[in-house]
Design a protein around this motif. Structure first.
Motif, PDB file in Angstrom:
ATOM      1  N   ILE A 109      31.865  26.349  37.483  1.00  0.00           N
ATOM      2  CA  ILE A 109      31.173  27.607  37.210  1.00  0.00           C
ATOM      3  C   ILE A 109      29.748  27.265  36.777  1.00  0.00           C
ATOM      4  O   ILE A 109      29.547  26.477  35.850  1.00  0.00           O
ATOM      5  N   ASN A 110      28.784  27.820  37.479  1.00  0.00           N
ATOM      6  CA  ASN A 110      27.373  27.574  37.161  1.00  0.00           C
ATOM      7  C   ASN A 110      26.855  28.720  36.312  1.00  0.00           C
ATOM      8  O   ASN A 110      27.035  29.887  36.666  1.00  0.00           O
ATOM      9  N   ASP A 111      26.222  28.375  35.212  1.00  0.00           N
ATOM     10  CA  ASP A 111      25.761  29.426  34.309  1.00  0.00           C
ATOM     11  C   ASP A 111      24.358  29.907  34.631  1.00  0.00           C
ATOM     12  O   ASP A 111      23.431  29.112  34.742  1.00  0.00           O
ATOM     13  N   ARG A 112      24.260  31.197  34.806  1.00  0.00           N
ATOM     14  CA  ARG A 112      22.954  31.869  34.934  1.00  0.00           C
ATOM     15  C   ARG A 112      23.032  33.125  34.077  1.00  0.00           C
ATOM     16  O   ARG A 112      23.029  34.245  34.585  1.00  0.00           O
ATOM     17  N   PRO A 159      27.301  41.638  36.551  1.00  0.00           N
ATOM     18  CA  PRO A 159      28.735  41.342  36.526  1.00  0.00           C
ATOM     19  C   PRO A 159      28.959  40.159  35.577  1.00  0.00           C
ATOM     20  O   PRO A 159      27.989  39.580  35.074  1.00  0.00           O
ATOM     21  N   HIS A 160      30.217  39.797  35.348  1.00  0.00           N
ATOM     22  CA  HIS A 160      30.468  38.557  34.607  1.00  0.00           C
ATOM     23  C   HIS A 160      30.264  37.345  35.520  1.00  0.00           C
ATOM     24  O   HIS A 160      29.723  36.335  35.096  1.00  0.00           O
ATOM     25  N   TYR A 161      30.716  37.489  36.780  1.00  0.00           N
ATOM     26  CA  TYR A 161      30.640  36.373  37.729  1.00  0.00           C
ATOM     27  C   TYR A 161      30.111  36.844  39.074  1.00  0.00           C
ATOM     28  O   TYR A 161      30.306  38.005  39.452  1.00  0.00           O
ATOM     29  N   VAL A 173      27.490  36.833  32.701  1.00  0.00           N
ATOM     30  CA  VAL A 173      27.826  37.383  31.377  1.00  0.00           C
ATOM     31  C   VAL A 173      29.096  36.675  30.902  1.00  0.00           C
ATOM     32  O   VAL A 173      30.018  36.452  31.700  1.00  0.00           O
ATOM     33  N   GLU A 174      29.129  36.312  29.642  1.00  0.00           N
ATOM     34  CA  GLU A 174      30.327  35.680  29.087  1.00  0.00           C
ATOM     35  C   GLU A 174      31.473  36.690  29.019  1.00  0.00           C
ATOM     36  O   GLU A 174      31.246  37.861  28.749  1.00  0.00           O
ATOM     37  N   ASP A 175      32.684  36.181  29.227  1.00  0.00           N
ATOM     38  CA  ASP A 175      33.871  37.050  29.231  1.00  0.00           C
ATOM     39  C   ASP A 175      33.938  37.957  28.001  1.00  0.00           C
ATOM     40  O   ASP A 175      34.322  39.116  28.104  1.00  0.00           O
ATOM     41  N   LYS A 176      33.617  37.390  26.840  1.00  0.00           N
ATOM     42  CA  LYS A 176      33.784  38.136  25.586  1.00  0.00           C
ATOM     43  C   LYS A 176      32.868  39.362  25.503  1.00  0.00           C
ATOM     44  O   LYS A 176      33.150  40.300  24.769  1.00  0.00           O
ATOM     45  N   GLY A 200      34.048  41.799  35.554  1.00  0.00           N
ATOM     46  CA  GLY A 200      33.522  42.186  36.858  1.00  0.00           C
ATOM     47  C   GLY A 200      33.089  40.973  37.667  1.00  0.00           C
ATOM     48  O   GLY A 200      32.415  40.083  37.141  1.00  0.00           O
ATOM     49  N   ILE A 201      33.522  40.938  38.922  1.00  0.00           N
ATOM     50  CA  ILE A 201      33.118  39.855  39.828  1.00  0.00           C
ATOM     51  C   ILE A 201      32.418  40.464  41.034  1.00  0.00           C
ATOM     52  O   ILE A 201      32.967  41.356  41.689  1.00  0.00           O
TER      53      ILE A 201
END
Ligand SMILES: [Zn+2]
Length: 258
Positions: A109-112, A159-161, A173-176, A200-201
């Motif tokens: 998972i790449n963080d942006r 979205p989150h992912y 966005v972080e899950d929390k 959200g994906i």
């Protein structure tokens, strides 16, 4: 004479009672001072446990959690990295190494992380995943990740992912936290405010070009990753919770992720 005796006995009783009273008072005083000693100790213990707790919290913020690591990395990439963040990053990467043993080795998972399109939350209960489709309709490459993220920014959504067209997975966005992805919507069980309990994906594909097999593959891994972290009851499309208003995910074959 009898009167005097009665008075004398009365005086003795009074004096006696007084002595008993005062001696009891004395005992009480002793007890009180003992209690206050206990209280002091209790307070001391409380202070120590508070310190231990705050140390534990410091450790958490020092990057024991995945979230903290993510922030550390993003902050560093933004150029705000300090010594502390570098330490955090080290702590995180150790943690991530442990995680990778259990996760699929080729799944990353790449963080942006976005600075818009969400609100901070903690302890929210996530039981739903909502799938979306997204593309760049502003010209040029319709699957350009940067342009698509730019569009989200202009609308203040995220979205989150994101499953990019090249099948790489990005976390925005972080899950929390509560991401703004679902809009006005309603679950089959009648619940509204879907953003509050969902992840959200966004899959990058258009209305005419469905997800690639590599994207389905990444999405499957992402779904199992999310399901490993939350008790997911529903995996739905945006069109399932906002029928008439939304028709994504487009050209989506559910059989390929189930
Ligand atoms: Zn959507």
């Amino acid at each position: 004479m009898i009167k005097k005796i009665i008075i004398g006995v009365g005086v003795i009783i009074l004096v006696g009672t007084g002595w008993v009273y005062f001696s009891k008072g004395g005992e009480k005083k002793i007890k009180i001072s003992e209690n206050s000693g206990v209280k002091d100790k209790t307070e001391e213990i409380a202070t120590i446990s508070a310190e231990v707790q705050s140390n534990a919290e410091d450790n958490l913020t020092a990057g024991v959690t995945k979230e903290a690591t993510v922030e550390g990395e993003v902050m560093e990439s933004v150029g705000k990295g300090s010594t502390t963040i570098v330490e955090n990053k080290n702590a995180q990467s150790e943690f991530e190494k442990e995680e990778e043993k259990e996760a699929e080795p080729d799944f990353k998972i790449n963080d942006r992380l976005a600075s818009w399109g969400y609100e901070k939350a903690s302890g929210r209960k996530i039981d739903t995943i909502i799938l979306h489709s997204t593309y760049n309709a502003t010209g040029g490459d319709e699957f350009d990740l940067d342009k698509i993220i730019g569009i989200y920014k202009s609308y203040g959504v995220a979205p989150h992912y994101i499953v990019a067209r090249d099948a790489k997975v990005y976390r925005t966005v972080e899950d929390k936290n509560i991401a703004y992805h679902a809009g006005e919507s309603k679950m089959p069980d009648g619940r509204t405010g879907v953003n509050n309990f969902s992840i959200g994906i966004e899959i990058i594909n258009s209305k005419t070009s469905g997800p690639t097999s590599a994207q389905y593959n990444s999405l499957k891994k992402l779904l199992s990753y999310i399901k490993g972290n939350h008790s997911i009851k529903y995996t739905l499309g945006h069109s399932d919770i906002a029928p008439g208003r939304k028709d994504d995910p487009w050209k989506f074959e559910w059989g390929k992720v189930k």
